[in-house]
Enzyme design. Structure first.
Site, PDB file in Angstrom:
ATOM      1  N   GLU A  72      -0.933  -9.110  -0.805  1.00  0.00           N
ATOM      2  CA  GLU A  72      -2.164  -9.341  -0.455  1.00  0.00           C
ATOM      3  C   GLU A  72      -3.135  -9.362  -1.566  1.00  0.00           C
ATOM      4  O   GLU A  72      -3.971 -10.180  -1.870  1.00  0.00           O
ATOM      5  CB  GLU A  72      -2.830  -8.174   0.545  1.00  0.00           C
ATOM      6  CG  GLU A  72      -1.892  -8.591   1.944  1.00  0.00           C
ATOM      7  CD  GLU A  72      -2.276  -7.637   3.068  1.00  0.00           C
ATOM      8  OE1 GLU A  72      -2.338  -6.266   2.538  1.00  0.00           O
ATOM      9  OE2 GLU A  72      -2.756  -7.515   4.139  1.00  0.00           O
ATOM     10  N   GLU A 131       4.593  -5.285   7.159  1.00  0.00           N
ATOM     11  CA  GLU A 131       3.662  -4.177   7.781  1.00  0.00           C
ATOM     12  C   GLU A 131       4.433  -3.822   9.136  1.00  0.00           C
ATOM     13  O   GLU A 131       4.299  -2.809   9.679  1.00  0.00           O
ATOM     14  CB  GLU A 131       2.124  -4.336   7.850  1.00  0.00           C
ATOM     15  CG  GLU A 131       1.548  -4.366   6.557  1.00  0.00           C
ATOM     16  CD  GLU A 131       1.572  -5.573   5.727  1.00  0.00           C
ATOM     17  OE1 GLU A 131       2.241  -6.272   5.871  1.00  0.00           O
ATOM     18  OE2 GLU A 131       0.690  -5.794   4.954  1.00  0.00           O
ATOM     19  N   ALA A 156       0.744  -1.110  -0.126  1.00  0.00           N
ATOM     20  CA  ALA A 156       0.002  -0.066   0.216  1.00  0.00           C
ATOM     21  C   ALA A 156       0.975   1.302   0.066  1.00  0.00           C
ATOM     22  O   ALA A 156       2.165   1.286   0.269  1.00  0.00           O
ATOM     23  CB  ALA A 156      -0.877  -0.094   1.259  1.00  0.00           C
ATOM     24  N   GLY A 213       0.579  -4.830   1.049  1.00  0.00           N
ATOM     25  CA  GLY A 213      -0.637  -5.056   0.000  1.00  0.00           C
ATOM     26  C   GLY A 213      -0.573  -5.833  -1.211  1.00  0.00           C
ATOM     27  O   GLY A 213      -1.407  -6.008  -1.773  1.00  0.00           O
TER      28      GLY A 213
HETATM   29  N1  CO8 Z   1       4.633   3.297  -0.550  1.00  0.00           N
HETATM   30  C1  CO8 Z   1       5.067   4.514  -1.143  1.00  0.00           C
HETATM   31  N2  CO8 Z   1       6.227   4.460  -1.731  1.00  0.00           N
HETATM   32  C2  CO8 Z   1       7.051   3.507  -1.858  1.00  0.00           C
HETATM   33  C3  CO8 Z   1       6.697   2.224  -1.341  1.00  0.00           C
HETATM   34  C4  CO8 Z   1       5.317   1.947  -0.567  1.00  0.00           C
HETATM   35  N3  CO8 Z   1       5.076   0.841  -0.184  1.00  0.00           N
HETATM   36  N4  CO8 Z   1       7.537   1.280  -1.997  1.00  0.00           N
HETATM   37  C5  CO8 Z   1       8.396   1.974  -2.433  1.00  0.00           C
HETATM   38  N5  CO8 Z   1       8.138   3.252  -2.581  1.00  0.00           N
HETATM   39  C6  CO8 Z   1       8.855   4.149  -3.233  1.00  0.00           C
HETATM   40  C7  CO8 Z   1      10.148   4.650  -2.436  1.00  0.00           C
HETATM   41  O1  CO8 Z   1       9.722   5.684  -1.512  1.00  0.00           O
HETATM   42  C8  CO8 Z   1      11.107   5.407  -3.438  1.00  0.00           C
HETATM   43  O2  CO8 Z   1      10.391   6.743  -3.741  1.00  0.00           O
HETATM   44  P1  CO8 Z   1      11.408   7.895  -3.747  1.00  0.00           P
HETATM   45  O3  CO8 Z   1      12.372   7.567  -4.905  1.00  0.00           O
HETATM   46  O4  CO8 Z   1      10.544   9.120  -4.214  1.00  0.00           O
HETATM   47  O5  CO8 Z   1      12.233   7.960  -2.673  1.00  0.00           O
HETATM   48  C9  CO8 Z   1      10.682   4.616  -4.577  1.00  0.00           C
HETATM   49  O6  CO8 Z   1       9.498   3.795  -4.396  1.00  0.00           O
HETATM   50  C10 CO8 Z   1      11.736   3.321  -4.928  1.00  0.00           C
HETATM   51  O7  CO8 Z   1      11.974   2.754  -3.689  1.00  0.00           O
HETATM   52  P2  CO8 Z   1      13.144   2.513  -3.020  1.00  0.00           P
HETATM   53  O8  CO8 Z   1      14.282   3.424  -3.173  1.00  0.00           O
HETATM   54  O9  CO8 Z   1      12.808   2.222  -1.569  1.00  0.00           O
HETATM   55  O10 CO8 Z   1      13.842   1.119  -3.672  1.00  0.00           O
HETATM   56  P3  CO8 Z   1      14.660  -0.053  -3.224  1.00  0.00           P
HETATM   57  O11 CO8 Z   1      15.150  -0.910  -4.342  1.00  0.00           O
HETATM   58  O12 CO8 Z   1      15.761   0.488  -2.427  1.00  0.00           O
HETATM   59  O13 CO8 Z   1      13.917  -0.769  -2.202  1.00  0.00           O
HETATM   60  C11 CO8 Z   1      11.780  -2.002  -1.307  1.00  0.00           C
HETATM   61  C12 CO8 Z   1      12.899  -1.528  -2.480  1.00  0.00           C
HETATM   62  C13 CO8 Z   1      12.569  -3.011  -0.334  1.00  0.00           C
HETATM   63  C14 CO8 Z   1      10.788  -2.690  -1.785  1.00  0.00           C
HETATM   64  C15 CO8 Z   1      11.510  -0.805  -0.332  1.00  0.00           C
HETATM   65  O14 CO8 Z   1      11.040   0.230  -1.301  1.00  0.00           O
HETATM   66  C16 CO8 Z   1      10.590  -0.898   0.618  1.00  0.00           C
HETATM   67  O15 CO8 Z   1      11.001  -1.286   1.748  1.00  0.00           O
HETATM   68  N6  CO8 Z   1       9.248  -0.445   0.421  1.00  0.00           N
HETATM   69  C17 CO8 Z   1       8.105  -0.424   1.489  1.00  0.00           C
HETATM   70  C18 CO8 Z   1       7.761  -1.992   1.556  1.00  0.00           C
HETATM   71  C19 CO8 Z   1       6.641  -1.944   2.571  1.00  0.00           C
HETATM   72  O16 CO8 Z   1       6.792  -1.688   3.574  1.00  0.00           O
HETATM   73  N7  CO8 Z   1       5.510  -2.426   2.072  1.00  0.00           N
HETATM   74  C20 CO8 Z   1       4.268  -2.538   3.079  1.00  0.00           C
HETATM   75  C21 CO8 Z   1       3.574  -1.563   3.016  1.00  0.00           C
HETATM   76  S1  CO8 Z   1       2.271  -1.452   4.033  1.00  0.00           S
HETATM   77  C22 CO8 Z   1       1.071  -2.116   3.483  1.00  0.00           C
HETATM   78  O17 CO8 Z   1       1.169  -2.720   2.337  1.00  0.00           O
HETATM   79  C23 CO8 Z   1      -0.235  -2.452   4.298  1.00  0.00           C
HETATM   80  C24 CO8 Z   1      -1.208  -3.153   3.195  1.00  0.00           C
HETATM   81  C25 CO8 Z   1      -2.581  -3.524   4.035  1.00  0.00           C
HETATM   82  C26 CO8 Z   1      -3.652  -2.405   3.431  1.00  0.00           C
HETATM   83  C27 CO8 Z   1      -3.449  -1.399   4.366  1.00  0.00           C
HETATM   84  C28 CO8 Z   1      -3.881  -1.526   5.704  1.00  0.00           C
HETATM   85  C29 CO8 Z   1      -3.977  -0.506   6.318  1.00  0.00           C
END
Ligand code: CO8
Length: 258
Positions: free
Chosen positions: A112, A132, A66, A109
């Site tokens: 999911e 999460e 998400a 998400g």
């Molecule tokens: N949301 C928003 N932006 C994101 C997300 C995300 N989930 N994931 C990546 N991005 C963005 C980064 O902020 C970055 O943007 P910017 O260039 O502007 O800084 C761009 O995408 C590229 O990402 P990274 O530079 O981090 O890329 P890496 O290759 O270094 O890392 C990863 C890749 C490991 C996937 C890393 O991006 C990461 O950890 N992302 C978040 C993963 C995460 O925690 N996901 C779970 C989110 S919570 C959720 O999904 C809840 C779902 C349930 C529904 C909602 C319930 C309330």
């Protein structure tokens, strides 16, 4: 065909290929994207020319969760009153077969949404996880429930509590994905599987999906009754007559979705 801000769509034969397209955010699932996905699925559900759908992302990410930037400012009342993520049900209630073709990250998400699909074909680069907990929340779109049903308690607890990722091989061993293919073959393999499904009688295909899905909702006795009712009903279709006649006459069936 409609155009979308966060999705690409393409029709290949009787298959619709939907590509999540927010490359700068690793396909993070924001409300625009989820609303567009619900919209396109509702169109495909009504479109007789479409027999199955493939949902995919980029090579780097199916979806990295998400959209954290969108969720960051939410408070409890906002989340509850707006039924935040309630609209995601459009994926799990879609009635035609839906295959997730996952390459790269399928996190939170993203994992999911993949699990809301009927099955997951993974590229060898796929990584699944429910991170999460690292953000101070828990899975909110089925991760604690569908993942546990797919991989069992031990691995679901491990993933949900530690937030670690599992690679494609581990996901296949655990039963989360149905097959692993080389990354460059992913889309073709998923579309071929969808095309094969779409070549079978529509009602039988949709009932098969409904029957298997039902097994997650009800007791074995009720599930078996449900299956039997659907099974009997298919003998009322022309395609059952055609399919069995073709077998007996040693020819290819010509199904008419009747
Ligand atoms: N949301 C928003 N932006 C994101 C997300 C995300 N989930 N994931 C990546 N991005 C963005 C980064 O902020 C970055 O943007 P910017 O260039 O502007 O800084 C761009 O995408 C590229 O990402 P990274 O530079 O981090 O890329 P890496 O290759 O270094 O890392 C990863 C890749 C490991 C996937 C890393 O991006 C990461 O950890 N992302 C978040 C993963 C995460 O925690 N996901 C779970 C989110 S919570 C959720 O999904 C809840 C779902 C349930 C529904 C909602 C319930 C309330």
């Amino acid at each position: 065909t409609k155009s979308y801000e966060t999705l690409l769509t393409e029709i290949r034969g009787s298959v619709a290929l939907v590509t999540l397209n927010r490359p700068k955010a690793l396909n993070a699932l924001n409300s625009t994207l989820m609303a567009e996905l619900a919209d396109v699925l509702s169109l495909y559900e009504k479109d007789d020319a479409i027999g199955a759908v493939v949902l995919t992302g980029s090579e780097k990410a199916f979806a990295a969760g998400a959209d954290i930037k969108e969720m960051q400012g939410l408070d409890f009342v906002d989340a509850y009153v707006s039924d935040f993520i309630g609209g995601w049900d459009a994926v799990s209630t879609f009635r035609k077969p839906l295959i997730a073709a996952v390459s790269g990250f399928a996190l939170g998400g993203g994992c999911e949404v993949a699990m809301m699909c009927d099955f997951i074909i993974a590229s060898d680069t796929a990584k699944f996880g429910q991170p999460e907990i690292t953000l101070g929340i828990i899975p909110g779109a089925g991760g604690s429930q569908r993942l546990t049903r797919a991989v069992g308690k031990a691995k679901a607890m491990d993933l949900v509590l530690t937030g670690r990722m599992m690679d494609a091989a581990e996901a296949e061993r655990a039963g989360l994905v149905s097959r692993i293919v080389p990354a460059e073959r992913l889309i073709d393999e998923a579309v071929e599987a969808a095309q094969k499904i779409a070549s079978f009688p529509r009602a039988a295909v949709m009932m098969a999906k409904e029957a298997v899905s039902r097994s997650f909702e009800v007791t074995l006795t009720e599930g078996l009754r449900f299956e039997r009712r659907l099974f009997h009903s298919l003998f009322a279709t022309e395609d059952q007559k055609e399919g069995m006649a073709a077998f007996v006459e040693k020819r290819k069936p010509a199904f008419r979705n009747r």
